[in-house]
Motif scaffolding. Structure first.
Motif, PDB file in Angstrom:
ATOM      1  N   ILE A   1       0.911  -1.309  -0.168  1.00  0.00           N
ATOM      2  CA  ILE A   1      -0.131   0.109  -0.091  1.00  0.00           C
ATOM      3  C   ILE A   1       0.692   1.263  -0.014  1.00  0.00           C
ATOM      4  O   ILE A   1       1.688   1.418   0.844  1.00  0.00           O
ATOM      5  N   THR A   2       0.681   2.038  -1.017  1.00  0.00           N
ATOM      6  CA  THR A   2       1.257   3.309  -1.017  1.00  0.00           C
ATOM      7  C   THR A   2       0.438   4.421  -0.888  1.00  0.00           C
ATOM      8  O   THR A   2      -0.256   4.262  -1.880  1.00  0.00           O
ATOM      9  N   VAL A   3       0.507   5.548   0.198  1.00  0.00           N
ATOM     10  CA  VAL A   3       0.242   6.387   0.034  1.00  0.00           C
ATOM     11  C   VAL A   3       0.109   7.889   0.414  1.00  0.00           C
ATOM     12  O   VAL A   3       1.314   8.293   0.415  1.00  0.00           O
ATOM     13  N   TYR A   4      -0.591   8.798  -0.826  1.00  0.00           N
ATOM     14  CA  TYR A   4       0.539   9.896  -1.273  1.00  0.00           C
ATOM     15  C   TYR A   4      -0.610  11.134  -0.786  1.00  0.00           C
ATOM     16  O   TYR A   4      -1.867  11.339  -0.450  1.00  0.00           O
ATOM     17  N   GLY A   5       0.028  12.188  -0.629  1.00  0.00           N
ATOM     18  CA  GLY A   5      -1.394  13.675   0.374  1.00  0.00           C
ATOM     19  C   GLY A   5      -1.296  13.524   1.700  1.00  0.00           C
ATOM     20  O   GLY A   5      -1.673  14.226   1.919  1.00  0.00           O
ATOM     21  N   VAL A   6      -0.806  12.949   1.792  1.00  0.00           N
ATOM     22  CA  VAL A   6      -0.506  12.809   3.568  1.00  0.00           C
ATOM     23  C   VAL A   6       1.056  12.610   3.669  1.00  0.00           C
ATOM     24  O   VAL A   6       1.708  11.775   3.558  1.00  0.00           O
ATOM     25  N   LYS A   7       1.284  13.224   5.480  1.00  0.00           N
ATOM     26  CA  LYS A   7       1.888  13.352   6.250  1.00  0.00           C
ATOM     27  C   LYS A   7       2.643  11.817   6.291  1.00  0.00           C
ATOM     28  O   LYS A   7       1.489  10.974   6.807  1.00  0.00           O
ATOM     29  N   GLN A   8       3.915  11.493   5.679  1.00  0.00           N
ATOM     30  CA  GLN A   8       4.476   9.893   6.148  1.00  0.00           C
ATOM     31  C   GLN A   8       3.922   9.772   7.760  1.00  0.00           C
ATOM     32  O   GLN A   8       3.571   8.138   8.055  1.00  0.00           O
ATOM     33  N   LYS A   9       3.831  10.369   8.540  1.00  0.00           N
ATOM     34  CA  LYS A   9       4.065  10.116  10.249  1.00  0.00           C
ATOM     35  C   LYS A   9       2.762   9.941  10.352  1.00  0.00           C
ATOM     36  O   LYS A   9       2.698   8.602  11.081  1.00  0.00           O
ATOM     37  N   LYS A  10       1.442  10.173  10.007  1.00  0.00           N
ATOM     38  CA  LYS A  10       0.114   9.850   9.989  1.00  0.00           C
ATOM     39  C   LYS A  10      -0.111   8.474   9.206  1.00  0.00           C
ATOM     40  O   LYS A  10      -1.450   8.687   9.048  1.00  0.00           O
ATOM     41  N   VAL A  11       0.331   8.440   8.273  1.00  0.00           N
ATOM     42  CA  VAL A  11       0.139   7.137   7.382  1.00  0.00           C
ATOM     43  C   VAL A  11      -0.161   5.407   7.682  1.00  0.00           C
ATOM     44  O   VAL A  11      -1.439   5.176   7.658  1.00  0.00           O
ATOM     45  N   GLN A  12       0.310   5.224   8.878  1.00  0.00           N
ATOM     46  CA  GLN A  12       0.251   4.531   9.271  1.00  0.00           C
ATOM     47  C   GLN A  12      -1.173   4.505   9.657  1.00  0.00           C
ATOM     48  O   GLN A  12      -1.860   2.819  10.169  1.00  0.00           O
TER      49      GLN A  12
ATOM     50  N   THR B   1       1.629 -14.303  -6.280  1.00  0.00           N
ATOM     51  CA  THR B   1       0.929 -15.086  -6.692  1.00  0.00           C
ATOM     52  C   THR B   1      -0.766 -14.292  -6.337  1.00  0.00           C
ATOM     53  O   THR B   1      -1.403 -14.452  -4.851  1.00  0.00           O
ATOM     54  N   ASN B   2      -1.555 -14.076  -7.556  1.00  0.00           N
ATOM     55  CA  ASN B   2      -2.875 -14.223  -7.340  1.00  0.00           C
ATOM     56  C   ASN B   2      -3.140 -12.231  -6.490  1.00  0.00           C
ATOM     57  O   ASN B   2      -3.771 -12.390  -5.113  1.00  0.00           O
ATOM     58  N   SER B   3      -2.013 -11.451  -6.711  1.00  0.00           N
ATOM     59  CA  SER B   3      -1.604  -9.847  -5.278  1.00  0.00           C
ATOM     60  C   SER B   3      -1.468  -8.872  -5.897  1.00  0.00           C
ATOM     61  O   SER B   3      -1.401  -8.838  -7.542  1.00  0.00           O
ATOM     62  N   GLU B   4      -1.786  -7.934  -5.573  1.00  0.00           N
ATOM     63  CA  GLU B   4      -1.939  -7.003  -6.318  1.00  0.00           C
ATOM     64  C   GLU B   4      -1.750  -5.438  -4.798  1.00  0.00           C
ATOM     65  O   GLU B   4      -1.359  -5.367  -3.992  1.00  0.00           O
ATOM     66  N   LYS B   5      -1.272  -4.503  -6.375  1.00  0.00           N
ATOM     67  CA  LYS B   5      -0.625  -3.403  -5.107  1.00  0.00           C
ATOM     68  C   LYS B   5      -1.398  -2.530  -5.281  1.00  0.00           C
ATOM     69  O   LYS B   5      -2.591  -2.228  -6.006  1.00  0.00           O
ATOM     70  N   MET B   6      -1.914  -1.839  -4.576  1.00  0.00           N
ATOM     71  CA  MET B   6      -2.686  -0.503  -3.657  1.00  0.00           C
ATOM     72  C   MET B   6      -1.882   1.122  -3.732  1.00  0.00           C
ATOM     73  O   MET B   6      -1.305   1.200  -2.898  1.00  0.00           O
ATOM     74  N   VAL B   7      -2.623   2.302  -4.556  1.00  0.00           N
ATOM     75  CA  VAL B   7      -2.486   3.366  -4.244  1.00  0.00           C
ATOM     76  C   VAL B   7      -3.383   4.173  -4.044  1.00  0.00           C
ATOM     77  O   VAL B   7      -4.266   4.143  -4.379  1.00  0.00           O
TER      78      VAL B   7
END
Length: 876
Positions: free
Chosen positions: A123-134, A185-191
């Motif tokens: 999972i990759t999150v954009y537009g949010v400060k890194q410390k708040k991603v978790q 196998t049968n896996s997907e990434k999320m953005v």
């Protein structure tokens, strides 16, 4: 499907129908959507089962989970297959499930076709400060290994948009995209891409329907919802939905406080002015204004109507105030509020119930009945504590105001929480009294105090500039010591602890002085009454320091001045005027020894002086509940220090001695004194101050006011005066007041008090005096001082590991030579901001940036300006 077709062809070759028999394929979904009557289904023997489409799961595992086994009878179509499909769907692991079957005689062969859901691999999150991603991933339950579903993606998107819109980002847009991950196998990434934009601000607030209360009054009632103004700094004009809804309730309360009990918000809407601004439109219906009529109490036997009416504070004819009425019945915002509920609960009636009831509303007057169910008088059955792993039980219990067998009292519980917090052994923010096993029929209740131990021992590291250079302090302070276990080896963890005593060793020094001290105190002498016993020893050494031609300080340790002292005292908590008061008494002795040491304050460089003092103290401390960050209450202390008036019992002519000293001093201003004159001067001064006689009075008061939330105002006032009994002797050269700076220069060299006044150099609000022995000008303290300060404090965190708060301050103070010069309004002013960090192992650390608006007493005519003060050490 190819494998199924081959199996079918092989089996049909030997049947009479031959190639004319075609397979019948039934999807499970169709079977469920179009129910078939049990009469049209038929029972077969399961000839075989095959699972296809699996990528990450074992075929045998799925077969076992279905519960089907070869050879068992099964009805096709039937409820059993439908139940298996539902069971598999509930796992939320598959996106498609279908049964295929063909029949051979009395046997049926099944194929279970499954499509697995993809697994979230990254999972990759954009537009949010890194410390708040978790935090976002935790809230949305997005984590590696999670099965991806359309509802998971949709719910996550909706949650994030609502989350930020509630925070005022009304234009928030969240997009979530997935793509196959070639690694697994049968896996997907999320953005996840979050575009919050700017917080939407309130351009205008418009009220409709208000005639009785003005727009200004209504806008003021909206505590957290404000429209844009160029001068507004403290409260922003950003739209926050939760704050807005809360403020609508405040709006109704504002009407209720002024008699309009029927007031309501008819509608509230906002209009988009532009992308970043909105206009709020609030329509109200005010209704009529009401007044209190008759107020009768029903069911009361413990208190008379008059006593209850006095606490209620509402009279017939007063403007109706629904908010006030609720608070006078039960004010939940203050545990120690003066209201009817606390009146009963402080006197043992825990199970009392008080309900105001409107019995009539004629025209504009409302009559009330205050219906009271007093219940049975309640007593404490068991009082327990837990969590005190280091502190012994008797130390905790002696501070409690609640005892088994006593009447239940909410006031005593609140006071017990405060006393436990003031010990400093426990985290004051986590002291929780737990009411257990309430029994209305028996009239009993249990109380358990949940405690969390906090660090009570400290390594003291303190630093500051003063006394000729950098002052450093290293000390060990054990604030929960146990002297009775001093010789018990098993009690050393690392030192004997748990009895609430204080034992401190301290070394303080710089290039020019050294201080050694040892202190011991027992807060409960004999363990029966709150009588504090204190014993201390100290020794200080001051070395002669002079500036060289290069401007450096040169220290001569062969020429010194030392003080050796011992003191002991008793302090007792008293019951009058209330039990927050403490009366203290102490006796002290100091021996002053001079070895070729001269300063402006005292004119003898060789010899000695003695001081025997008695100190009386009266203090009242109700601040709390957290001693590090008090939010309410006050603390004041008045002390008076005396020596015996030796001159009254002496035949010495002190007037002649003083006259000769002044004569020699005047001579020294004109020329250098001869050796004989210097010796004469020193002998006269030693004779004059052989036994010090003085009196010293000090007052210090602190008041803490909780303004809003955890914002606290600390108000401080201080005063000190040093006097003498005999004008022929004059003021002693010790025990002076040095005002200015960080307040850390109090190395107790000569009994001096160093008073903090930020924005000025250390001890800069002192004076200079002429030393006739050396013909030099030296700095001396004042005999009078006063100081006032205001501090706004706000905590960033009050956790046991570290308490941190910020503050802004205004201060004013000054020192004076005598009462003739004293002017309480001639003050040196300053302002600034600061930060404080308290860590249990090291005490209080901080930094202040102060600006002095006036000149000091050492450099007249020069404005002090900006000063930086570092605070290191245990100070509150």
């Amino acid at each position: 499907m190819e494998k199924l077709a081959n199996n079918l062809t092989n089996r049909l070759k030997n049947t009479s129908l031959g190639l004319f028999l075609i397979p019948v394929l039934l999807f499970a979904q169709v079977a469920i959507a179009q129910p078939t009557s049990l009469e049209s289904s038929k029972e077969y023997i399961l000839g075989g089962i095959e699972v296809t489409g699996l990528q990450s799961y074992n075929e045998q595992t799925v077969k076992t989970y279905t519960g089907l086994r070869v050879g068992q009878p099964i009805r096709v179509p039937g409820e059993e297959l439908s139940g298996i499909i539902k069971k598999l769907w509930n796992l939320d692991l598959f996106s498609d499930i279908a049964f295929y079957h063909y029949i051979e005689g009395d046997k049926v062969f099944l194929q279970l076709q499954i499509t697995e859901r993809p697994t979230l691999s990254d999972i990759t999150v954009y537009g949010v400060k890194q410390k708040k991603v978790q935090g976002i991933l935790d809230d949305t339950d997005l984590k590696k290994g999670k099965k991806l579903t359309k509802s998971l993606i949709a719910n996550s998107k909706g949650y994030l948009e609502n989350k930020y819109r509630k925070q005022g980002y009304l234009n928030t847009q969240v997009s979530i995209a997935t793509a196959p991950d070639t690694v697994g196998t049968n896996s997907e990434k999320m953005v996840i891409n979050v575009k919050k934009g700017e917080k939407v601000k309130i351009d205008e607030i418009e009220f409709v329907g208000n005639e009785k209360l003005s727009d200004k009054r209504l806008k003021k009632s909206l505590k957290k919802t404000k429209q844009k103004k160029f001068y507004r700094f403290w409260k922003k004009s950003k739209y926050i939905e939760d704050d807005y809804q809360e403020d609508l309730d405040n709006l109704i309360d504002t009407y209720a406080e002024r008699g309009y009990r029927d007031a309501r918000v008819v509608s509230d809407t906002f209009v988009q002015v532009n992308e970043n601004n909105i206009k709020l439109k609030i329509e109200v219906e005010e209704g009529d204004k009401y007044y209190f009529g008759d107020i009768n109490f029903v069911g009361n036997t413990v208190y008379t109507d008059r006593e209850l009416a006095q606490v209620l504070g509402v009279k017939k004819g007063d403007t109706y105030n629904g908010v006030l009425l609720k608070k006078r019945i039960a004010d939940n915002s203050k545990p120690d509020a003066i209201d009817l509920t606390n009146l009963y609960q402080n006197n043992g009636y825990l199970f009392s119930q008080i309900n105001p009831v409107e019995i009539s509303a004629v025209n504009d007057t409302i009559d009330f009945e205050i219906r009271i169910i007093e219940g049975k008088e309640t007593f404490l059955d068991h009082v327990t504590v837990n969590g005190n792993d280091k502190t012994n039980d008797h130390v905790v219990f002696r501070e409690l105001r609640t005892r088994p067998g006593q009447k239940y009292s909410k006031e005593n519980i609140v006071r017990s929480v405060r006393e436990l917090g003031q010990l400093g052994f426990f985290d004051a923010e986590q002291i929780v009294p737990d009411i257990q096993n309430p029994n209305p029929d028996a009239g009993t209740v249990d109380i358990n105090y949940n405690l969390v131990e906090a660090g009570s021992s400290q390594i003291e590291l303190q630093g500051g500039f003063g006394g000729g250079g950098f002052i450093g302090t290293l000390g060990l302070s054990f604030n929960n010591f146990s002297i009775q276990n001093l010789f018990n080896k098993e009690a050393y963890k690392p030192v004997p602890m748990g009895d609430g005593q204080t034992f401190a060793l301290r070394l303080q020094g710089s290039r020019t002085f050294r201080v050694y001290s040892l202190d011991f105190s027992e807060p409960w002498l004999n363990g029966k009454k709150p009588v504090r016993f204190n014993l201390s020893f100290s020794r200080t050494q001051q070395f002669l320091a002079n500036f060289s031609n290069t401007g450096r300080i040169e220290v001569n340790k062969d020429r010194s001045f030392s003080i050796t002292g011992v003191s002991t005292g008793l302090a007792k908590r008293v019951q009058w005027p209330d039990d927050f008061f403490t009366v203290s008494h102490s006796l002290g002795y100091q021996y002053y020894d001079f070895n070729e040491y001269n300063l402006g304050l005292f004119n003898f460089g060789n010899g000695s002086a003695n001081s025997i003092t008695y100190t009386f103290g009266l203090s009242r401390s109700s601040q709390g509940p957290n001693r590090i960050f008090p939010m309410s209450g006050s603390n004041f202390e008045l002390t008076a220090k005396f020596t015996p008036p030796y001159s009254l019992f002496s035949n010495k002519d002190y007037g002649a001695i003083t006259d000769r000293v002044e004569e020699l001093t005047d001579t020294a201003r004109e020329r250098t004194l001869t050796t004989q004159e210097v010796n004469e001067l020193e002998n006269l001064e030693e004779e004059r101050f052989k036994w010090l006689e003085f009196y010293k009075v000090k007052f210090k008061g602190d008041w803490y006011t909780n303004l809003v939330g955890k914002l606290v105002l600390r108000t401080n006032a201080e005063f000190g005066f040093l006097g003498n009994y005999n004008n022929n002797i004059g003021d002693v050269p010790f025990e002076r007041f040095f005002v200015g700076g960080d307040g850390l220069g109090n190395f107790t060299l000569d009994g001096r008090d160093v008073i903090q006044l930020r924005g000025y150099d250390n001890s800069s609000l002192a004076f200079t005096s002429f030393n006739p022995s050396t013909r030099s000008t030296d700095r001396e303290g004042g005999t009078i001082y006063n100081k006032f300060s205001l501090e706004l404090r706000y905590p960033l965190t009050l956790k046991p590991s570290a308490s941190i708060y910020v503050q802004s301050f205004l201060e004013a103070g000054n020192a004076f030579n005598n009462f003739q010069e004293f002017n309480p309004f001639q003050l040196k002013r300053s302002a600034g901001v600061g930060l404080r960090i308290f860590m249990p192992a090291f005490g209080l650390l901080g930094i202040d940036f102060g600006y002095g608006f006036d000149d000091d007493n050492i450099n007249p005519g020069v404005k002090s300006g900006w000063q930086t003060h570092f605070i290191i050490g245990q100070q509150f």
